[in-house]
Motif scaffolding. Sequence first.
Motif, short mmCIF file in Angstrom:
data_model
loop_
_atom_site.label_atom_id
_atom_site.label_comp_id
_atom_site.label_asym_id
_atom_site.label_seq_id
_atom_site.Cartn_x
_atom_site.Cartn_y
_atom_site.Cartn_z
N LEU A 40 -5.38 -5.83 2.77
CA LEU A 40 -5.79 -6.39 4.05
C LEU A 40 -5.37 -5.45 5.18
N ASP A 41 -6.35 -4.94 5.93
CA ASP A 41 -6.07 -4.14 7.12
C ASP A 41 -5.95 -5.06 8.32
N VAL A 42 -4.87 -4.90 9.08
CA VAL A 42 -4.63 -5.73 10.26
C VAL A 42 -4.79 -4.86 11.51
N TYR A 43 -5.77 -5.22 12.33
CA TYR A 43 -6.01 -4.54 13.59
C TYR A 43 -5.44 -5.37 14.73
N ILE A 44 -4.65 -4.75 15.59
CA ILE A 44 -4.11 -5.41 16.77
C ILE A 44 -4.73 -4.76 17.99
N ASN A 45 -5.45 -5.56 18.77
CA ASN A 45 -6.14 -5.03 19.94
C ASN A 45 -6.98 -3.80 19.57
N GLU A 46 -7.69 -3.94 18.44
CA GLU A 46 -8.63 -2.91 17.93
C GLU A 46 -7.95 -1.70 17.31
N ASN A 47 -6.64 -1.69 17.19
CA ASN A 47 -5.92 -0.57 16.59
C ASN A 47 -5.40 -0.97 15.21
N LEU A 48 -5.71 -0.15 14.20
CA LEU A 48 -5.19 -0.42 12.86
C LEU A 48 -3.68 -0.28 12.88
N THR A 49 -2.99 -1.37 12.58
CA THR A 49 -1.53 -1.42 12.73
C THR A 49 -0.81 -1.65 11.42
N LEU A 50 -1.38 -2.46 10.55
CA LEU A 50 -0.72 -2.82 9.29
C LEU A 50 -1.73 -2.77 8.15
N ASN A 51 -1.24 -2.42 6.98
CA ASN A 51 -2.02 -2.61 5.75
C ASN A 51 -1.14 -3.39 4.79
N LEU A 52 -1.63 -4.57 4.40
CA LEU A 52 -0.85 -5.46 3.57
C LEU A 52 -1.43 -5.54 2.17
N THR A 53 -0.59 -5.35 1.16
CA THR A 53 -0.98 -5.57 -0.23
C THR A 53 -0.50 -6.95 -0.61
N CYS A 54 -1.44 -7.81 -1.02
CA CYS A 54 -1.11 -9.22 -1.16
C CYS A 54 -2.06 -9.86 -2.16
N ILE A 55 -2.07 -11.19 -2.20
CA ILE A 55 -3.11 -11.92 -2.89
C ILE A 55 -3.98 -12.58 -1.83
N PRO A 56 -5.28 -12.79 -2.08
CA PRO A 56 -6.18 -13.31 -1.04
C PRO A 56 -6.08 -14.83 -0.85
N GLU A 57 -4.91 -15.26 -0.44
CA GLU A 57 -4.64 -16.69 -0.23
C GLU A 57 -3.67 -16.82 0.93
N TYR A 58 -3.94 -17.77 1.84
CA TYR A 58 -3.13 -17.96 3.05
C TYR A 58 -2.99 -16.65 3.83
N LEU A 59 -4.11 -15.97 4.03
CA LEU A 59 -4.07 -14.69 4.75
C LEU A 59 -3.74 -14.89 6.23
N TYR A 60 -4.24 -15.95 6.82
CA TYR A 60 -3.95 -16.21 8.22
C TYR A 60 -2.44 -16.36 8.41
N GLU A 61 -1.82 -17.17 7.55
CA GLU A 61 -0.37 -17.38 7.66
C GLU A 61 0.39 -16.08 7.43
N LEU A 62 -0.09 -15.27 6.49
CA LEU A 62 0.57 -13.99 6.21
C LEU A 62 0.55 -13.08 7.43
N VAL A 63 -0.61 -12.95 8.06
CA VAL A 63 -0.71 -12.07 9.23
C VAL A 63 0.15 -12.59 10.38
N LEU A 64 0.06 -13.87 10.66
CA LEU A 64 0.83 -14.44 11.77
C LEU A 64 2.33 -14.29 11.53
N GLY A 65 2.76 -14.57 10.29
CA GLY A 65 4.17 -14.42 9.97
C GLY A 65 4.65 -12.99 10.05
N ARG A 66 3.82 -12.04 9.58
CA ARG A 66 4.22 -10.63 9.61
C ARG A 66 4.29 -10.11 11.06
N LEU A 67 3.34 -10.51 11.88
CA LEU A 67 3.40 -10.12 13.29
C LEU A 67 4.68 -10.61 13.94
N PHE A 68 5.09 -11.82 13.56
CA PHE A 68 6.30 -12.39 14.14
C PHE A 68 7.56 -11.69 13.63
N THR A 69 7.68 -11.51 12.32
CA THR A 69 8.92 -10.94 11.78
C THR A 69 9.06 -9.45 12.07
#
Length: 244
Positions: A40-69
């Motif tokens: 999963l590539d995470v773009y923040i304000n159109e800039n590629l910021t994170l690449n997460l290797t994960c399972i495709p479940e609860y992706l919204y929660e994963l992104v929100l939690g990672r941005l916070f931590t």
Amino acid sequence: MHTNEQNRHTALTECLSYTYIGRDGTICQKEDPVLTEHSLDVYINENLTLNLTCIPEYLYELVLGRLFTEGKIQNAEDVKSLCICESGRRANAVLARELSLSGCQSLRPVTPIPWKADWIFCLADCFADGMPLHGQTFATHSCFLAQESTLLFQCEDIGRHNALDKVIGYALRNRIDLAQCIVYSSGRIPTDMAHKAICAGIPILASKASPTQAAVELAQQFSLTLVCAARRDRMKLFAGAMPE
């Protein structure tokens, strides 16, 4: 905060064949479900910021939690919108404030809460009773969120860090006060796991596995109650006050 999470039907496992070789000389072909690895590539304000290797479940929660931590947001209100595409391969986050250049948060001591050993034993029971993907593949870590003896959320992922971020993201998304919660992880607790819990203000972090010496020191320094080797019949308290 505007959200857009399109329906996805990405398989979490794939059945693969392999050659079974037994010590007794048995050799045969078998098939078992194997965990699907997702990127999963995470773009923040159109800039590629994170690449997460994960399972495709609860992706919204994963992104929100990672941005916070990782200190990129301080709460869910810092995210104006979060959209995840249909394939689950790209997340677009628009923040309500400028992205911190440091990308980290200064730690503050958490506020301890009274607790009971039975709350931890209940979470150990939940893990011992089995998680769906772990039961099929033995390739995931699990994480549980609870208030006292009430289970609020449970999830799995390839890595224990992802699972913890999903729990934190779930709490942020649903406005759950993490300062009143317990988190139970199936994985070991090094400093980065303890750091995530302290950053989120979680007062009690428990794990089925063991901590590192540095993680125990960090927990003691920032008033995190750290309980490890937490099984159905025993646990080890490394930091924090005794249970009631």
